[in-house]
Design a protein around this motif. Sequence first.
Motif, PDB file in Angstrom:
ATOM      1  N   LEU A   1      -0.931   2.681  -3.298  1.00  0.00           N
ATOM      2  CA  LEU A   1      -1.718   3.915  -3.251  1.00  0.00           C
ATOM      3  C   LEU A   1      -1.522   4.747  -4.509  1.00  0.00           C
ATOM      4  O   LEU A   1      -2.471   5.342  -5.024  1.00  0.00           O
ATOM      5  N   ALA A   2      -0.281   4.779  -4.999  1.00  0.00           N
ATOM      6  CA  ALA A   2       0.012   5.546  -6.212  1.00  0.00           C
ATOM      7  C   ALA A   2      -0.739   4.969  -7.408  1.00  0.00           C
ATOM      8  O   ALA A   2      -1.313   5.704  -8.218  1.00  0.00           O
TER       9      ALA A   2
ATOM     10  N   THR B   1       0.838  -1.188   0.000  1.00  0.00           N
ATOM     11  CA  THR B   1       0.000   0.000   0.000  1.00  0.00           C
ATOM     12  C   THR B   1       0.878   1.245   0.000  1.00  0.00           C
ATOM     13  O   THR B   1       0.632   2.213  -0.703  1.00  0.00           O
TER      14      THR B   1
ATOM     15  N   ALA C   1      -3.499   3.166  -7.293  1.00  0.00           N
ATOM     16  CA  ALA C   1      -4.928   3.390  -7.093  1.00  0.00           C
ATOM     17  C   ALA C   1      -5.332   4.814  -7.467  1.00  0.00           C
ATOM     18  O   ALA C   1      -6.443   5.038  -7.964  1.00  0.00           O
ATOM     19  N   ARG C   2      -4.426   5.762  -7.234  1.00  0.00           N
ATOM     20  CA  ARG C   2      -4.729   7.163  -7.558  1.00  0.00           C
ATOM     21  C   ARG C   2      -4.654   7.419  -9.056  1.00  0.00           C
ATOM     22  O   ARG C   2      -5.488   8.126  -9.631  1.00  0.00           O
ATOM     23  N   THR C   3      -3.661   6.850  -9.719  1.00  0.00           N
ATOM     24  CA  THR C   3      -3.443   7.141 -11.139  1.00  0.00           C
ATOM     25  C   THR C   3      -4.172   6.182 -12.072  1.00  0.00           C
ATOM     26  O   THR C   3      -4.300   6.454 -13.267  1.00  0.00           O
ATOM     27  N   TRP C   4      -4.658   5.062 -11.533  1.00  0.00           N
ATOM     28  CA  TRP C   4      -5.408   4.093 -12.329  1.00  0.00           C
ATOM     29  C   TRP C   4      -6.665   3.691 -11.553  1.00  0.00           C
ATOM     30  O   TRP C   4      -6.764   2.589 -11.031  1.00  0.00           O
ATOM     31  N   PRO C   5      -7.647   4.584 -11.469  1.00  0.00           N
ATOM     32  CA  PRO C   5      -8.874   4.307 -10.712  1.00  0.00           C
ATOM     33  C   PRO C   5      -9.622   3.117 -11.301  1.00  0.00           C
ATOM     34  O   PRO C   5      -9.821   3.039 -12.512  1.00  0.00           O
TER      35      PRO C   5
ATOM     36  N   THR D   1       4.384   8.370  -3.286  1.00  0.00           N
ATOM     37  CA  THR D   1       3.265   8.856  -4.101  1.00  0.00           C
ATOM     38  C   THR D   1       3.384   8.436  -5.555  1.00  0.00           C
ATOM     39  O   THR D   1       2.434   8.651  -6.337  1.00  0.00           O
TER      40      THR D   1
ATOM     41  N   CYS E   1       1.569  13.848   0.128  1.00  0.00           N
ATOM     42  CA  CYS E   1       1.704  12.509   0.699  1.00  0.00           C
ATOM     43  C   CYS E   1       0.974  12.474   2.036  1.00  0.00           C
ATOM     44  O   CYS E   1       0.769  13.516   2.678  1.00  0.00           O
TER      45      CYS E   1
ATOM     46  N   VAL F   1       2.132  15.375  -5.789  1.00  0.00           N
ATOM     47  CA  VAL F   1       0.931  15.375  -4.955  1.00  0.00           C
ATOM     48  C   VAL F   1       1.315  15.307  -3.483  1.00  0.00           C
ATOM     49  O   VAL F   1       2.430  14.919  -3.125  1.00  0.00           O
TER      50      VAL F   1
END
Length: 317
Positions: free
Chosen positions: A195-196, A145, A198-202, A190, A180, A178
């Motif tokens: 987490l990175a 994560t 999940a943010r960039t590939w929703p 980030t 952190c 972004v």
Amino acid sequence: MRLGIDIGGTKTAAVAIGADGELSDQVRMPTGFGAEAVVATALRTVERMGQLAGLHAASFTSIGIGIPGAVDSATGRVEHAVNLGLDGLDLGRRLSDRLGIDVRVENDVKAAALGAHHLLGARAGAVDGAGRPGATSMAYLNLGTGLAAGVVLGGRLLRGGHGIAGEIGHIPIDPAGVMCGCGQRGCLETVASGLAIARTWPTDSEHPARELFDAADAGDARALEVREEFFAGVATAVRLLVLTVDVDAVVIGGGLAALGEPLVVGTRRILNRWAAESAFLASTDLATRVQVVPPGFPAAAVGAALVGEHPWLKSSS
């Protein structure tokens, strides 16, 4: 026989290591939430492993615990293990009092570093009579994560002066990046973590990283771009670790290690591209130092078993 227990946010895994360095049967069970439940989970795990090994708890040569959070390895106290509902727990003392044997506790990533180091030594045939690997230097890059690392130098775990050695995920690499979760901007975590991704590939997928890689393999332009950014972030972490402590190997572990060879190949490709542009980087052979933990290898549990021994408790600084 040494017992190692990896207490995770949702599951607990345990393994015992014999005098020959061989691993026993493994035990897995759900992890309870909150201090009392975590202690109870550890006790049930010790009981179950004892049943499998035909041993009473006090008959294990040593018992070690790997657990998330800030760990005082000298006292066995755990702080800030949010996913376990722990704000402060004297886990080592509580378990020692109940089991009648000294129980040592270490941060889970640092424990996994010892486990990966043990694996490298076993592969190289450099294991002594007590099952300890030789002095190969190694960094364990935990991609889950978040992102963190554990470093083993000269057979000793590097903790640093305040126990935060290896927290490279919170080194800012992009002043315009972004925010952190740590409160800084543009941290390595980030761009190279679950987490990175999940943010960039929703996505609604339970395995967003796997979906991302599959989409990139299918030629999706956005997926290719996001995956390339991720590879660059992982390569940056490798470069940082090697240029800081000059380890012989960087072993990728954590949940994203399940991506396997494609992750290694992509990271090496970025490192080789950088080497082609820099004679200095070319001289360091960064790409050849990258490996990945084999699927199913319980690195944190194995390392926890080694943490239980006094020699492994010694730190470098």
